[in-house]
Scaffold this active site. Structure first.
Site, short mmCIF file in Angstrom:
data_model
loop_
_atom_site.label_atom_id
_atom_site.label_comp_id
_atom_site.label_asym_id
_atom_site.label_seq_id
_atom_site.Cartn_x
_atom_site.Cartn_y
_atom_site.Cartn_z
NE ARG A 79 -0.68 0.14 4.96
CZ ARG A 79 -1.29 0.23 6.34
NH1 ARG A 79 -2.55 -0.05 6.13
NH2 ARG A 79 -0.77 0.08 7.20
CG HIS A 208 12.11 -21.27 6.68
ND1 HIS A 208 10.77 -20.71 7.62
CD2 HIS A 208 13.16 -21.52 7.60
CE1 HIS A 208 11.89 -20.51 8.61
NE2 HIS A 208 12.94 -21.10 8.39
CE LYS A 212 16.16 -24.40 8.31
NZ LYS A 212 17.06 -23.29 7.93
CD GLU A 246 14.07 -18.38 17.25
OE1 GLU A 246 14.04 -17.59 16.13
OE2 GLU A 246 12.80 -18.37 17.60
CG ASP A 265 6.46 -18.06 16.34
OD1 ASP A 265 5.81 -17.33 15.26
OD2 ASP A 265 7.49 -17.77 16.76
CG HIS A 270 9.26 -23.92 12.04
ND1 HIS A 270 9.01 -23.71 10.74
CD2 HIS A 270 9.75 -22.89 12.43
CE1 HIS A 270 8.99 -22.73 10.30
NE2 HIS A 270 9.48 -21.72 11.41
CE LYS A 378 11.15 -15.81 19.37
NZ LYS A 378 11.64 -15.65 17.86
#
Length: 529
Positions: A79, A208, A212, A246, A265, A270, A378
């Site tokens: 936009r 994704h 891999k 992570e 998440d 995953h 995390k």
């Protein structure tokens, strides 16, 4: 050993191949990038982080390796009121920022940018004019792909807009980024909305992780080697661990993450995808539906987690201030308070988990009784994703009571250093008696393959162009995953299970270790060798 981002080359420094010979294999590296048919790719959310950080660079690398040529088109949609020149400047700056160590060839980049265009559309405005986008789509013979790098709530409105404007042809395809909704109900609404316009075999739900190299190699290891498949059962395997860790926090994603959490998440997509590929039965072929049907069987066989057992089988955590890579970092609550878009104010708390560990089991003939431990979080001690398949110990040691024998482990590292290690027991060299030591049979991709291979997004984008569905999720697969995750979320709500603090830089709260210790097991940690 470093790998070139340019067209595949031999170790002796042979020149890059031109368009005429780009399907010829080098006798030394045996690499091949097979050209794809011309395509038009429309990227909705073209000014967003995903497009600038991943999608545009991935397409550039495929262009750099001559996998497609100037007959293809890439059209970014957002936009923002940019001109084409404004957009080219932005993606150029982004590429140089996100890939600072990569040689940058101005001419090749300029040639690539000739394929790129930009259109400003507010897709959530019912009065928006889609004519400008239609004017850019002028290749009726090309494969047409719509990549929705947007929040999931926009997927159905975009599909309706494309349909109303006559741009969603019977041959066109649509790519949906994860997450597909926030639970089963919202996923169903999204799937119904997109499905009104696109047939199921033209919807590519992307994860994704499935692109891999090491994830794909998992199927080859299992189904192309007689060494593994006969042992891939409850008789030989003690347990399985799947970790996606992570070291970063949620800075920049606070508002989204606090409404999601680690379970939605990471686990729903995953980790469950990795679990499916690890535990599924051999498919009849590599056909997309054959593979995805076997994955659904795994999801439907997962042990239910209910309010009665959720405290025994799950651990929730939230990172507090701590040390990561030698630096003091804020806790999750501090990051939320510092974000203007967050609903959490000073002095308040959040019950969102930034870490989750789960003990589960695939309740079928092959896997009954084999624990599967999932873990993601995390601000952990490092960034790594891996699958650890631990085999049972030898039934009897002939080396004496003082000799410790470690069980064999197959460790598949997805990131950051893609590798496959089979840990075996060997005799330690030297005189003075027989000493047994664990040592890995090591296949590290950077060392074994000198030619640069495409990353996950590059491979998946080209699979969309080719029409290959095997590495993408089918609708019933997504909904089966949400069904299992929703019951965990509901059990947490009903039991009001606490979110336990852990210091940043640790691998979760202490109860995550206790989850395995109760079974006389520990989380895998690579020993020094």
């Amino acid at each position: 050993m470093s790998k070139s981002r340019s067209t595949p080359h031999t170790q002796t420094g042979a020149p890059a191949r031109g368009p005429a010979d780009m399907s010829v294999k080098s006798e030394q590296d045996q690499s091949e990038f097979v050209p794809v048919a011309p395509f038009e790719m429309v990227i909705f959310g073209g000014t967003g982080d995903l497009a600038r950080r991943k999608l545009i660079p991935s397409l550039y690398h495929r262009f750099l390796d001559r996998q497609f040529d100037s007959k293809s088109r890439i059209i970014a949609v957002s936009r923002s009121d940019y001109s084409r020149d404004d957009y080219i400047k932005k993606i150029t700056e982004a590429f140089q920022s996100f890939h600072p160590n990569e040689p940058f060839d101005q001419k090749t980049w300029a040639d690539f940018c000739k394929l790129v265009d930009y259109v400003a559309i507010d897709v959530m405005n019912d009065d928006s004019d889609w004519t400008a986008l239609g004017d850019k789509l002028d290749c009726s013979a090309c494969i047409r792909i719509f990549y929705l790098a947007m929040p999931p709530r926009m997927y159905a409105p975009i599909a309706d807009g494309l349909n109303a404007a006559g741009l969603a042809t019977p041959q066109s395809r649509v790519v949906l980024e994860k997450p597909i909704g926030k639970d089963y109900e919202s996923a169903e609404i999204i799937n119904n909305g997109v499905g009104r316009v696109f047939d199921e075999n033209r919807i590519y739900r992307i994860d994704h992780y499935l692109g891999k190299e090491t994830v794909q190699n998992l199927m080859v290891l299992r189904f192309a080697n007689i060494l593994f498949e006969p042992l891939w059962t409850r008789e030989s395997i003690d347990h399985i661990q799947i970790t996606a860790a992570e070291s970063i926090g949620v800075a920049g994603r606070e508002a989204y993450y606090d409404k999601s959490g680690a379970l939605r998440d990471m686990v729903q997509n995953h980790l469950l995808q990795l679990l499916c590929l690890t535990c599924m039965e051999p498919p009849d072929s590599l056909d997309g539906d054959a593979i995805r049907t076997e994955k659904i069987k795994v999801l439907k066989a997962l042990r239910p987690i209910t309010p009665d057992n959720v405290a025994s089988f799950t651990v929730r955590g939230q990172y507090a201030p701590g040390q990561v890579d030698g630096e003091t970092v804020e806790g999750y609550i501090d990051e939320l308070i510092g974000d203007d878009n967050s609903d959490i104010k000073d002095g308040e708390q959040s019950l969102t988990e930034t870490f989750v560990a789960i003990k589960t089991e695939v309740e079928n003939w092959r896997w009954a009784g084999v624990p599967i431990y999932l873990r993601t979080g995390k601000r952990m001690s490092g960034r790594f994703s891996e699958i650890v398949v631990q085999f049972k110990p030898v039934p009897h040691s002939v080396f004496g009571a003082g000799t410790k024998l470690n069980p064999n482990r197959l460790v598949i590292r997805l990131q950051p250093d893609e590798s496959v290690n089979l840990w075996v027991e060997i005799k330690e060299p030297g005189a003075g008696g027989l000493r047994v030591k664990s040592w890995p049979l090591d296949l590290t991709y950077d060392e074994a393959f000198t030619t640069r291979y495409p990353d996950a997004y590059e491979r998946l984008l080209m699979d969309v162009v080719r029409g290959r569905l095997a590495l993408f999720m089918r609708r019933d697969e997504v909904e089966a995953a949400w069904t299992w995750v929703d019951q965990i979320q509901d059990a947490w709500s009903q039991t009001q299970q606490n979110v336990q603090p852990y210091p940043a830089g640790a691998d979760g709260p202490g109860d995550a270790q206790h989850l395995l210790e109760l079974d006389k097991r520990t989380w895998w940690s690579r020993p020094d060798v």
